[in-house]
Scaffold this motif. Sequence first.
Motif, PDB file in Angstrom:
ATOM      1  N   THR A 145       0.799  -1.219   0.053  1.00 23.92           N
ATOM      2  CA  THR A 145       0.108   0.086  -0.269  1.00 23.92           C
ATOM      3  C   THR A 145       0.824   1.276   0.098  1.00 23.92           C
ATOM      4  N   PHE A 146       1.830   1.337   1.017  1.00 21.54           N
ATOM      5  CA  PHE A 146       2.953   2.607   0.927  1.00 21.54           C
ATOM      6  C   PHE A 146       3.526   2.503  -0.340  1.00 21.54           C
ATOM      7  N   LEU A 147       4.175   1.707  -0.850  1.00 20.09           N
ATOM      8  CA  LEU A 147       4.907   1.689  -2.115  1.00 20.09           C
ATOM      9  C   LEU A 147       4.348   1.758  -3.343  1.00 20.09           C
ATOM     10  N   THR A 148       3.226   1.311  -3.555  1.00 25.34           N
ATOM     11  CA  THR A 148       2.787   1.328  -4.683  1.00 25.34           C
ATOM     12  C   THR A 148       1.924   2.642  -4.954  1.00 25.34           C
ATOM     13  N   ALA A 149       1.260   3.113  -3.658  1.00 21.26           N
ATOM     14  CA  ALA A 149       0.628   4.687  -3.751  1.00 21.26           C
ATOM     15  C   ALA A 149       1.875   5.477  -4.007  1.00 21.26           C
ATOM     16  N   THR A 150       2.919   5.425  -3.091  1.00 23.34           N
ATOM     17  CA  THR A 150       3.887   6.168  -3.605  1.00 23.34           C
ATOM     18  C   THR A 150       4.550   6.377  -4.860  1.00 23.34           C
ATOM     19  N   PHE A 151       4.719   5.154  -5.505  1.00 24.16           N
ATOM     20  CA  PHE A 151       5.001   5.335  -6.939  1.00 24.16           C
ATOM     21  C   PHE A 151       4.247   6.030  -7.790  1.00 24.16           C
ATOM     22  N   VAL A 152       2.772   6.016  -7.631  1.00 26.75           N
ATOM     23  CA  VAL A 152       2.035   6.493  -8.435  1.00 26.75           C
ATOM     24  C   VAL A 152       2.049   8.038  -8.070  1.00 26.75           C
ATOM     25  N   TYR A 153       1.955   8.273  -6.891  1.00 29.72           N
ATOM     26  CA  TYR A 153       2.178   9.658  -6.497  1.00 29.72           C
ATOM     27  C   TYR A 153       3.436  10.470  -7.200  1.00 29.72           C
ATOM     28  N   LEU A 154       4.567   9.875  -7.266  1.00 32.23           N
ATOM     29  CA  LEU A 154       5.588  10.384  -7.819  1.00 32.23           C
ATOM     30  C   LEU A 154       5.307  11.107  -9.496  1.00 32.23           C
ATOM     31  N   PHE A 155       4.443  10.306 -10.122  1.00 33.52           N
ATOM     32  CA  PHE A 155       4.017  10.715 -11.515  1.00 33.52           C
ATOM     33  C   PHE A 155       3.137  12.012 -11.325  1.00 33.52           C
ATOM     34  N   PHE A 156       2.290  12.057 -10.546  1.00 31.64           N
ATOM     35  CA  PHE A 156       1.453  13.243 -10.344  1.00 31.64           C
ATOM     36  C   PHE A 156       2.138  14.370  -9.879  1.00 31.64           C
ATOM     37  N   VAL A 157       3.204  14.408  -8.927  1.00 31.73           N
ATOM     38  CA  VAL A 157       3.989  15.410  -8.712  1.00 31.73           C
ATOM     39  C   VAL A 157       4.821  15.936  -9.836  1.00 31.73           C
ATOM     40  N   LEU A 158       5.196  14.907 -10.787  1.00 30.61           N
ATOM     41  CA  LEU A 158       5.935  15.114 -11.982  1.00 30.61           C
ATOM     42  C   LEU A 158       4.867  16.174 -13.030  1.00 30.61           C
ATOM     43  N   GLY A 159       3.762  15.537 -12.859  1.00 27.88           N
ATOM     44  CA  GLY A 159       2.749  16.351 -13.861  1.00 27.88           C
ATOM     45  C   GLY A 159       2.472  17.769 -13.164  1.00 27.88           C
ATOM     46  N   ALA A 160       2.548  17.877 -11.974  1.00 27.09           N
ATOM     47  CA  ALA A 160       2.270  19.412 -11.358  1.00 27.09           C
ATOM     48  C   ALA A 160       3.330  20.014 -11.746  1.00 27.09           C
ATOM     49  N   ALA A 161       4.627  19.496 -11.805  1.00 26.40           N
ATOM     50  CA  ALA A 161       5.775  20.255 -12.300  1.00 26.40           C
ATOM     51  C   ALA A 161       5.927  20.849 -13.760  1.00 26.40           C
ATOM     52  N   LEU A 162       5.163  20.021 -14.581  1.00 23.82           N
ATOM     53  CA  LEU A 162       5.097  20.076 -15.857  1.00 23.82           C
ATOM     54  C   LEU A 162       3.975  20.845 -16.535  1.00 23.82           C
ATOM     55  N   THR A 163       2.912  20.765 -15.723  1.00 24.77           N
ATOM     56  CA  THR A 163       1.841  21.337 -16.508  1.00 24.77           C
ATOM     57  C   THR A 163       1.519  22.519 -16.734  1.00 24.77           C
ATOM     58  N   PRO A 164       1.137  22.939 -17.939  1.00 24.23           N
ATOM     59  CA  PRO A 164       1.204  24.554 -18.386  1.00 24.23           C
ATOM     60  C   PRO A 164      -0.198  25.034 -18.137  1.00 24.23           C
ATOM     61  N   THR A 165      -1.453  24.297 -17.616  1.00 22.51           N
ATOM     62  CA  THR A 165      -2.683  24.963 -17.367  1.00 22.51           C
ATOM     63  C   THR A 165      -3.066  24.464 -15.812  1.00 22.51           C
ATOM     64  N   PHE A 166      -3.701  25.772 -15.361  1.00 22.96           N
ATOM     65  CA  PHE A 166      -4.246  25.623 -14.026  1.00 22.96           C
ATOM     66  C   PHE A 166      -4.977  24.412 -13.938  1.00 22.96           C
ATOM     67  N   GLY A 167      -5.965  24.135 -14.850  1.00 23.66           N
ATOM     68  CA  GLY A 167      -6.805  22.786 -14.796  1.00 23.66           C
ATOM     69  C   GLY A 167      -5.982  21.650 -14.601  1.00 23.66           C
ATOM     70  N   GLY A 168      -4.649  21.451 -15.303  1.00 26.96           N
ATOM     71  CA  GLY A 168      -3.770  20.249 -15.238  1.00 26.96           C
ATOM     72  C   GLY A 168      -3.246  20.523 -13.843  1.00 26.96           C
ATOM     73  N   GLN A 169      -2.808  21.517 -13.319  1.00 26.43           N
ATOM     74  CA  GLN A 169      -2.367  21.593 -11.880  1.00 26.43           C
ATOM     75  C   GLN A 169      -3.279  21.106 -10.904  1.00 26.43           C
ATOM     76  N   ILE A 170      -4.633  21.419 -11.222  1.00 29.89           N
ATOM     77  CA  ILE A 170      -5.578  20.873 -10.081  1.00 29.89           C
ATOM     78  C   ILE A 170      -5.754  19.643  -9.900  1.00 29.89           C
ATOM     79  N   VAL A 171      -5.884  18.943 -11.170  1.00 31.21           N
ATOM     80  CA  VAL A 171      -5.992  17.511 -11.369  1.00 31.21           C
ATOM     81  C   VAL A 171      -5.058  16.822 -10.822  1.00 31.21           C
ATOM     82  N   CYS A 172      -3.778  17.342 -11.104  1.00 33.69           N
ATOM     83  CA  CYS A 172      -2.246  16.531 -10.640  1.00 33.69           C
ATOM     84  C   CYS A 172      -2.572  16.787  -8.968  1.00 33.69           C
TER      85      CYS A 172
END
Length: 517
Positions: A145-172
């Motif tokens: 539970t810890f490891l799988t959730a954290t692994f997926v969490y990393l991709f959304f942190v990456l998305g928040a860093a790269l997103t060019p739109t406000f909507g993308g940031q909020i979803v991430c």
Amino acid sequence: MWSLVQYRQIRRDVEQDWQHKKSDNPEDTGVRQQPEHVPSGEPDYQHRDKDTGKVMVGKEGHDDPIDPHNWSLRYRNGNIAVLSLLIFAQGWAGGADSMANTDISEALHVSKVAENLSTAMYLWGIGCGCLFVGPLSETVGRNPTFLTATFVYLFFVLGAALTPTFGGQIVCRVFVGLFASATLGINGASVGDQYRPVKRAFVFPIIAWANIAAPMIAPIAGGWITSTPSLGWRWCEWITLIISAFAFVVALICLPETYLPILIDWKARHLRSVSGSDDYVSKHAETASFWGRLKQVLPMPVTFFTSEPVIAVFGGYLTLLYILQYSFLSGFDYTFKETYSLSTGMTGSCFGSIAAGSTTFMLCAPLLYRFSRHQTGDVAEAAVAPEFRLWPAMLTAPLLPVSLFWLGWTNYVSISIWSGLGACFVFGIVATAMYVSCYEYIIDAYGEHAAVALASITMVRYLISGGMVMAARPMYEGIGVHWTMTWLGCVAALLAPAPVVFWKYGAKLREKSPYAS
């Protein structure tokens, strides 16, 4: 990774034990020859269920090394260090971009209030996820539970860093919070897996510090990152990703499985393999599935908050603390930046006073442990009365309204900034002390229902805090720092007697509760 080592070690132990038994009794051909009742002192997994004919696998006595409570203290402390690193990294995400509110709102063409949705969505994501992570961890184990959730969490942190739109940031940010809920929602259960009551007095202040201090330390870095032209606001997310990725790698390599029923499942599986019989089963494997557990858990938050005064009041206390903690992410712009004309970097550094208060209480952990040990007469593995856990809360609860009134009514340019920072330091002490007392009291008072009770409180405090984050900036702008802190201080004053009331009447309330142990 380390759980794989655990799995193989349990297999080796089972094989060695099986061979030892076979050598002692060469005529024994396996499970079919096991008696229905065996003498005490023989392994529990030899007990056969009369109704099903199955051999129920369990612990082999109180000191069975498979039980995480019996692991070496050094090993368990190492596990807590790794878990605290995970908590710190994912708590950091909550306040990482708070000091960049102005820059982000300009870059994404939204208002500052709208940009507060970034923090609010993170908190709402955690609140929603807390409903699911408890049943999930009790179905597949803490480690996956810890490891799988954290692994997926990393991709959304990456998305928040790269997103060019406000909507993308909020979803991430919603999904950053949702997958962070695995670590932030069930870390208390992992502590309970490994430590008996007295030693929890030493460990919980460390866990509380990671939960409270991380989102308060992040704005310090965020303020200076935002103030550096060569970096910019996106580096707040990049730093979060770097810290979180490091924590994930450490956890992947070092974090073991600590949920005993899952470890017993592994033991039963290996026994089936070495014996060639399907008769060996564990109680956990025979109980409800994830969906069955979820069906039981979903209505419980409402049930606990409507029928359990302890949950309602302590939930309200922790909710107030989290409202204050996360509203400060916006409020410090008005409390310190505007009043004392500070730079963004210096404003972020003001959060260090809250982190320092939290650290001060955390350093009292050896004293709390010694006090707990003395309370039990130095008896090994003794239980601790739940009311004993309330001492830190009773001593610090009156300081919460004091710190808020102090912060609000000394917020003048003519008064030194150190006065306000002193109030924030006291708030940091109170927040950590209340967290420790509430969590330990609930774990001791509710026993097997503690996980549901804590999930209820965690869900409510994050959902309400997320809503208040959106109201924070308009509130500070509308009625000012003085009256905002006065209003919140009055709420804190109403809650201040609660620890004393539960210390005096808690035992009677538990007697009337269908859930308290």
